[in-house]
Design a protein around this motif. Structure first.
Motif, PDB file in Angstrom:
ATOM      1  N   THR A 115     -70.543   3.451   3.341  1.00 56.21           N
ATOM      2  CA  THR A 115     -71.698   4.328   3.459  1.00 56.21           C
ATOM      3  C   THR A 115     -71.732   4.985   4.842  1.00 56.21           C
ATOM      4  O   THR A 115     -71.047   4.550   5.773  1.00 56.21           O
ATOM      5  CB  THR A 115     -73.007   3.556   3.249  1.00 56.21           C
ATOM      6  OG1 THR A 115     -73.173   2.611   4.329  1.00 56.21           O
ATOM      7  CG2 THR A 115     -73.007   2.813   1.913  1.00 56.21           C
TER       8      THR A 115
ATOM      9  N   HIS B 113     -65.487  -6.716   0.848  1.00 60.07           N
ATOM     10  CA  HIS B 113     -65.634  -5.659  -0.162  1.00 60.07           C
ATOM     11  C   HIS B 113     -64.722  -4.459   0.151  1.00 60.07           C
ATOM     12  O   HIS B 113     -65.182  -3.330   0.328  1.00 60.07           O
ATOM     13  CB  HIS B 113     -67.099  -5.201  -0.258  1.00 60.07           C
ATOM     14  CG  HIS B 113     -68.059  -6.302  -0.543  1.00 60.07           C
ATOM     15  ND1 HIS B 113     -68.168  -6.907  -1.787  1.00 60.07           N
ATOM     16  CD2 HIS B 113     -68.947  -6.955   0.261  1.00 60.07           C
ATOM     17  CE1 HIS B 113     -69.087  -7.864  -1.747  1.00 60.07           C
ATOM     18  NE2 HIS B 113     -69.569  -7.919  -0.521  1.00 60.07           N
TER      19      HIS B 113
ATOM     20  N   GLN C 167     -72.527   7.734   0.255  1.00 59.33           N
ATOM     21  CA  GLN C 167     -71.115   7.448   0.477  1.00 59.33           C
ATOM     22  C   GLN C 167     -70.525   8.456   1.462  1.00 59.33           C
ATOM     23  O   GLN C 167     -70.891   9.625   1.466  1.00 59.33           O
ATOM     24  CB  GLN C 167     -70.353   7.515  -0.849  1.00 59.33           C
ATOM     25  CG  GLN C 167     -70.764   6.449  -1.846  1.00 59.33           C
ATOM     26  CD  GLN C 167     -70.047   6.588  -3.172  1.00 59.33           C
ATOM     27  OE1 GLN C 167     -69.432   7.602  -3.463  1.00 59.33           O
ATOM     28  NE2 GLN C 167     -70.122   5.549  -3.991  1.00 59.33           N
TER      29      GLN C 167
ATOM     30  N   LYS D  79     -62.651  -2.540  -1.497  1.00 58.74           N
ATOM     31  CA  LYS D  79     -62.534  -1.397  -2.398  1.00 58.74           C
ATOM     32  C   LYS D  79     -63.860  -0.654  -2.588  1.00 58.74           C
ATOM     33  O   LYS D  79     -63.909   0.364  -3.267  1.00 58.74           O
ATOM     34  CB  LYS D  79     -62.013  -1.859  -3.767  1.00 58.74           C
ATOM     35  CG  LYS D  79     -60.640  -2.526  -3.732  1.00 58.74           C
ATOM     36  CD  LYS D  79     -59.566  -1.551  -3.254  1.00 58.74           C
ATOM     37  CE  LYS D  79     -58.156  -2.089  -3.443  1.00 58.74           C
ATOM     38  NZ  LYS D  79     -57.853  -3.265  -2.598  1.00 58.74           N
ATOM     39  N   GLN D  80     -64.918  -1.159  -1.973  1.00 62.40           N
ATOM     40  CA  GLN D  80     -66.236  -0.526  -2.087  1.00 62.40           C
ATOM     41  C   GLN D  80     -66.300   0.709  -1.193  1.00 62.40           C
ATOM     42  O   GLN D  80     -65.783   0.701  -0.074  1.00 62.40           O
ATOM     43  CB  GLN D  80     -67.306  -1.530  -1.674  1.00 62.40           C
ATOM     44  CG  GLN D  80     -68.732  -1.127  -1.943  1.00 62.40           C
ATOM     45  CD  GLN D  80     -69.684  -2.248  -1.578  1.00 62.40           C
ATOM     46  OE1 GLN D  80     -70.184  -2.325  -0.458  1.00 62.40           O
ATOM     47  NE2 GLN D  80     -69.914  -3.153  -2.506  1.00 62.40           N
TER      48      GLN D  80
ATOM     49  N   THR E  89     -63.044   4.208   1.008  1.00 65.42           N
ATOM     50  CA  THR E  89     -63.377   2.804   0.831  1.00 65.42           C
ATOM     51  C   THR E  89     -63.505   2.138   2.197  1.00 65.42           C
ATOM     52  O   THR E  89     -63.066   2.668   3.219  1.00 65.42           O
ATOM     53  CB  THR E  89     -62.292   2.074   0.019  1.00 65.42           C
ATOM     54  OG1 THR E  89     -61.071   2.076   0.771  1.00 65.42           O
ATOM     55  CG2 THR E  89     -62.081   2.754  -1.324  1.00 65.42           C
ATOM     56  N   ARG E  90     -64.071   0.937   2.189  1.00 69.29           N
ATOM     57  CA  ARG E  90     -64.243   0.201   3.442  1.00 69.29           C
ATOM     58  C   ARG E  90     -62.891  -0.102   4.089  1.00 69.29           C
ATOM     59  O   ARG E  90     -62.744   0.003   5.302  1.00 69.29           O
ATOM     60  CB  ARG E  90     -65.012  -1.094   3.184  1.00 69.29           C
ATOM     61  CG  ARG E  90     -66.489  -0.873   2.866  1.00 69.29           C
ATOM     62  CD  ARG E  90     -67.183  -2.186   2.504  1.00 69.29           C
ATOM     63  NE  ARG E  90     -66.987  -3.209   3.502  1.00 69.29           N
ATOM     64  CZ  ARG E  90     -67.676  -3.309   4.636  1.00 69.29           C
ATOM     65  NH1 ARG E  90     -68.616  -2.423   4.914  1.00 69.29           N
ATOM     66  NH2 ARG E  90     -67.441  -4.282   5.481  1.00 69.29           N
TER      67      ARG E  90
END
Length: 227
Positions: free
Chosen positions: A198, A192, A65, A194-195, A132-133
Protein backbone atom coordinates in the motif's frame (compact mmCIF):
# COMPACT_ATOMS: atom_id res chain seq x y z
CA UNK A 1 19.57 -24.74 8.52
CA UNK A 2 19.89 -21.06 7.75
CA UNK A 3 23.31 -19.59 7.16
CA UNK A 4 24.51 -16.13 8.00
CA UNK A 5 23.90 -13.75 5.14
CA UNK A 6 26.54 -11.27 4.02
CA UNK A 7 24.79 -7.93 3.74
CA UNK A 8 26.03 -4.51 2.71
CA UNK A 9 25.26 -1.49 4.82
CA UNK A 10 24.32 1.66 2.96
CA UNK A 11 25.63 5.12 2.40
CA UNK A 12 23.03 7.81 2.68
CA UNK A 13 21.05 10.42 0.88
CA UNK A 14 18.34 12.83 1.95
CA UNK A 15 14.75 11.78 1.34
CA UNK A 16 12.73 13.29 -1.48
CA UNK A 17 9.77 10.92 -1.61
CA UNK A 18 8.63 10.22 -5.13
CA UNK A 19 5.00 11.13 -4.69
CA UNK A 20 6.15 14.69 -4.02
CA UNK A 21 6.84 17.52 -6.39
CA UNK A 22 9.49 18.77 -3.95
CA UNK A 23 9.71 20.49 -0.59
CA UNK A 24 6.96 22.97 0.19
CA UNK A 25 7.59 26.43 1.55
CA UNK A 26 4.64 26.41 3.95
CA UNK A 27 3.61 23.60 6.29
CA UNK A 28 0.85 21.58 4.60
CA UNK A 29 -2.46 20.69 6.20
CA UNK A 30 -2.43 17.42 8.09
CA UNK A 31 -3.77 14.30 6.45
CA UNK A 32 -7.20 13.44 7.81
CA UNK A 33 -7.32 9.80 6.64
CA UNK A 34 -4.27 8.21 8.30
CA UNK A 35 -5.47 8.06 11.92
CA UNK A 36 -5.02 4.51 13.20
CA UNK A 37 -2.80 3.54 10.26
CA UNK A 38 0.47 1.86 11.36
CA UNK A 39 3.27 4.36 10.89
CA UNK A 40 0.91 7.34 10.65
CA UNK A 41 3.39 9.50 12.56
CA UNK A 42 6.12 8.65 10.04
CA UNK A 43 3.86 9.45 7.09
CA UNK A 44 2.83 12.74 8.66
CA UNK A 45 6.45 13.58 9.48
CA UNK A 46 7.39 13.17 5.82
CA UNK A 47 4.34 15.21 4.83
CA UNK A 48 5.04 18.08 7.22
CA UNK A 49 8.62 18.24 5.98
CA UNK A 50 7.31 18.64 2.44
CA UNK A 51 8.60 15.24 1.34
CA UNK A 52 5.36 13.56 0.29
CA UNK A 53 1.99 14.65 -1.01
CA UNK A 54 -1.38 13.00 -0.87
CA UNK A 55 -4.05 12.74 -3.52
CA UNK A 56 -5.36 16.07 -2.21
CA UNK A 57 -4.34 18.58 0.46
CA UNK A 58 -5.85 16.48 3.25
CA UNK A 59 -6.08 12.95 1.87
CA UNK A 60 -3.23 10.45 1.52
CA UNK A 61 -5.27 7.34 0.60
CA UNK A 62 -2.98 5.13 2.71
CA UNK A 63 -4.66 1.83 1.85
CA UNK A 64 -4.52 2.29 -1.91
CA UNK A 65 -2.23 -0.12 -3.74
CA UNK A 66 1.05 1.34 -4.99
CA UNK A 67 1.46 0.94 -8.74
CA UNK A 68 4.79 -0.11 -10.20
CA UNK A 69 5.21 3.32 -11.80
CA UNK A 70 4.56 5.06 -8.48
CA UNK A 71 6.90 2.70 -6.66
CA UNK A 72 9.81 3.17 -9.06
CA UNK A 73 9.30 6.94 -8.97
CA UNK A 74 9.20 6.88 -5.17
CA UNK A 75 12.44 4.93 -4.89
CA UNK A 76 14.58 6.87 -7.37
CA UNK A 77 13.41 10.23 -6.05
CA UNK A 78 13.50 9.18 -2.40
CA UNK A 79 17.09 7.97 -2.65
CA UNK A 80 18.18 10.68 -5.11
CA UNK A 81 19.23 8.28 -7.85
CA UNK A 82 20.17 10.38 -10.86
CA UNK A 83 22.18 10.43 -14.08
CA UNK A 84 24.51 13.29 -13.12
CA UNK A 85 27.70 11.25 -13.49
CA UNK A 86 26.78 9.81 -16.90
CA UNK A 87 27.32 11.46 -20.26
CA UNK A 88 25.18 10.10 -23.09
CA UNK A 89 25.74 10.43 -26.83
CA UNK A 90 22.00 9.76 -27.18
CA UNK A 91 19.71 10.22 -24.20
CA UNK A 92 18.09 6.85 -23.50
CA UNK A 93 14.34 6.33 -23.39
CA UNK A 94 12.40 3.58 -21.58
CA UNK A 95 11.50 1.76 -24.80
CA UNK A 96 15.22 1.07 -25.26
CA UNK A 97 15.01 -1.33 -22.31
CA UNK A 98 11.37 -2.09 -21.43
CA UNK A 99 8.56 -3.46 -23.57
CA UNK A 100 5.65 -1.92 -21.65
CA UNK A 101 7.10 1.36 -20.29
CA UNK A 102 6.05 4.36 -22.38
CA UNK A 103 8.35 7.15 -23.49
CA UNK A 104 7.47 10.76 -22.69
CA UNK A 105 5.06 10.20 -19.79
CA UNK A 106 5.29 11.24 -16.14
CA UNK A 107 7.13 8.11 -15.01
CA UNK A 108 9.50 7.65 -17.99
CA UNK A 109 12.49 9.38 -16.40
CA UNK A 110 12.16 7.30 -13.23
CA UNK A 111 12.59 4.04 -15.15
CA UNK A 112 15.69 5.35 -16.91
CA UNK A 113 17.21 6.45 -13.60
CA UNK A 114 16.41 3.04 -12.13
CA UNK A 115 18.00 1.29 -15.11
CA UNK A 116 21.26 3.21 -14.73
CA UNK A 117 21.41 2.91 -10.94
CA UNK A 118 21.50 -0.87 -10.59
CA UNK A 119 17.80 -1.49 -9.95
CA UNK A 120 17.17 -4.71 -11.84
CA UNK A 121 13.74 -4.13 -13.33
CA UNK A 122 12.43 -6.93 -15.59
CA UNK A 123 12.34 -6.12 -19.31
CA UNK A 124 8.59 -6.82 -19.39
CA UNK A 125 7.72 -4.84 -16.25
CA UNK A 126 4.22 -3.31 -16.34
CA UNK A 127 4.03 0.21 -14.85
CA UNK A 128 0.29 -0.07 -14.25
CA UNK A 129 0.37 -3.21 -12.12
CA UNK A 130 0.47 -3.04 -8.32
CA UNK A 131 3.84 -3.78 -6.71
CA UNK A 132 3.97 -6.66 -4.28
CA UNK A 133 5.66 -6.31 -0.91
CA UNK A 134 8.60 -8.46 -2.00
CA UNK A 135 9.02 -6.62 -5.32
CA UNK A 136 9.06 -3.20 -3.68
CA UNK A 137 11.47 -4.47 -1.02
CA UNK A 138 13.84 -5.89 -3.64
CA UNK A 139 13.89 -2.68 -5.69
CA UNK A 140 14.29 -0.50 -2.58
CA UNK A 141 17.20 -2.57 -1.24
CA UNK A 142 18.90 -2.59 -4.64
CA UNK A 143 18.54 1.20 -4.73
CA UNK A 144 19.99 1.59 -1.24
CA UNK A 145 22.93 -0.64 -2.11
CA UNK A 146 23.46 1.26 -5.38
CA UNK A 147 24.72 4.22 -3.33
CA UNK A 148 28.07 2.38 -3.33
CA UNK A 149 31.07 1.97 -1.03
CA UNK A 150 29.28 -0.37 1.35
CA UNK A 151 31.12 -2.39 3.99
CA UNK A 152 30.10 -6.03 4.38
CA UNK A 153 28.78 -7.44 7.63
CA UNK A 154 27.27 -10.75 8.70
CA UNK A 155 23.63 -10.75 9.69
CA UNK A 156 21.58 -13.41 11.43
CA UNK A 157 18.52 -14.21 9.29
CA UNK A 158 15.12 -13.47 10.75
CA UNK A 159 12.56 -16.27 11.09
CA UNK A 160 9.71 -15.54 8.65
CA UNK A 161 6.56 -17.60 9.21
CA UNK A 162 5.55 -17.51 5.53
CA UNK A 163 9.09 -17.77 4.16
CA UNK A 164 7.98 -20.54 1.79
CA UNK A 165 5.92 -17.92 -0.10
CA UNK A 166 8.95 -15.76 -0.88
CA UNK A 167 10.31 -15.75 -4.41
CA UNK A 168 13.81 -17.26 -3.89
CA UNK A 169 15.71 -14.43 -5.60
CA UNK A 170 13.95 -11.89 -3.34
CA UNK A 171 14.79 -13.67 -0.08
CA UNK A 172 18.11 -11.93 0.59
CA UNK A 173 16.68 -8.44 0.05
CA UNK A 174 13.75 -9.18 2.35
CA UNK A 175 16.07 -10.51 5.06
CA UNK A 176 18.32 -7.45 4.84
CA UNK A 177 15.33 -5.12 5.02
CA UNK A 178 14.10 -6.89 8.16
CA UNK A 179 17.50 -6.92 9.89
CA UNK A 180 18.02 -3.22 9.12
CA UNK A 181 14.44 -2.49 10.34
CA UNK A 182 13.40 -1.02 7.01
CA UNK A 183 10.52 -3.48 6.82
CA UNK A 184 8.76 -5.50 9.51
CA UNK A 185 6.78 -8.70 10.00
CA UNK A 186 3.20 -8.68 11.21
CA UNK A 187 2.08 -9.91 14.63
CA UNK A 188 2.09 -13.51 13.37
CA UNK A 189 5.62 -13.21 12.03
CA UNK A 190 4.51 -13.10 8.41
CA UNK A 191 5.82 -10.89 5.60
CA UNK A 192 3.01 -11.45 3.06
CA UNK A 193 5.44 -11.24 0.12
CA UNK A 194 2.85 -11.66 -2.66
CA UNK A 195 0.44 -9.08 -1.20
CA UNK A 196 0.22 -5.73 -3.00
CA UNK A 197 2.02 -3.03 -1.00
CA UNK A 198 0.00 0.00 0.00
CA UNK A 199 0.96 3.67 -0.24
CA UNK A 200 1.25 3.77 3.56
CA UNK A 201 3.50 0.71 3.77
CA UNK A 202 5.77 2.01 1.01
CA UNK A 203 6.05 5.45 2.62
CA UNK A 204 6.90 3.93 6.02
CA UNK A 205 9.62 1.76 4.49
CA UNK A 206 11.09 4.78 2.74
CA UNK A 207 11.07 6.71 6.04
CA UNK A 208 12.81 3.79 7.78
CA UNK A 209 15.38 3.50 4.99
CA UNK A 210 16.21 7.17 5.26
CA UNK A 211 16.52 7.06 9.05
CA UNK A 212 18.84 4.07 8.73
CA UNK A 213 21.01 5.97 6.28
CA UNK A 214 21.04 9.06 8.49
CA UNK A 215 22.11 7.02 11.52
CA UNK A 216 24.81 5.31 9.47
CA UNK A 217 26.23 8.67 8.48
CA UNK A 218 25.89 10.44 11.83
CA UNK A 219 29.40 10.65 13.30
CA UNK A 220 29.78 9.20 16.76
CA UNK A 221 31.45 11.78 19.00
CA UNK A 222 33.41 10.08 21.78
CA UNK A 223 32.67 11.20 25.31
CA UNK A 224 35.34 13.32 26.94
CA UNK A 225 36.49 11.64 30.14
CA UNK A 226 36.06 13.67 33.29
CA UNK A 227 39.23 15.05 34.82
Amino acid sequence: MKKNIIAPLTVGALLTLSLSAGPLHAAPSKFTDIQGIPGADKIESLHQNGLIKGVSDNLFKPEEQLSTAQGVQLIVDGLDLNLNAIRFIKMPVPSDYFSAVKDGVWYSDAFIRAQYNSIKLPQNIDPSKPLTREQYTLFLMQAIEAKGGLPMIKIQPVDIADENELTPEYQGAVQRSLVLKISALDAEGQFHPKQAITRAEAAVMMYNATKHMESFFTPQIPETPEK
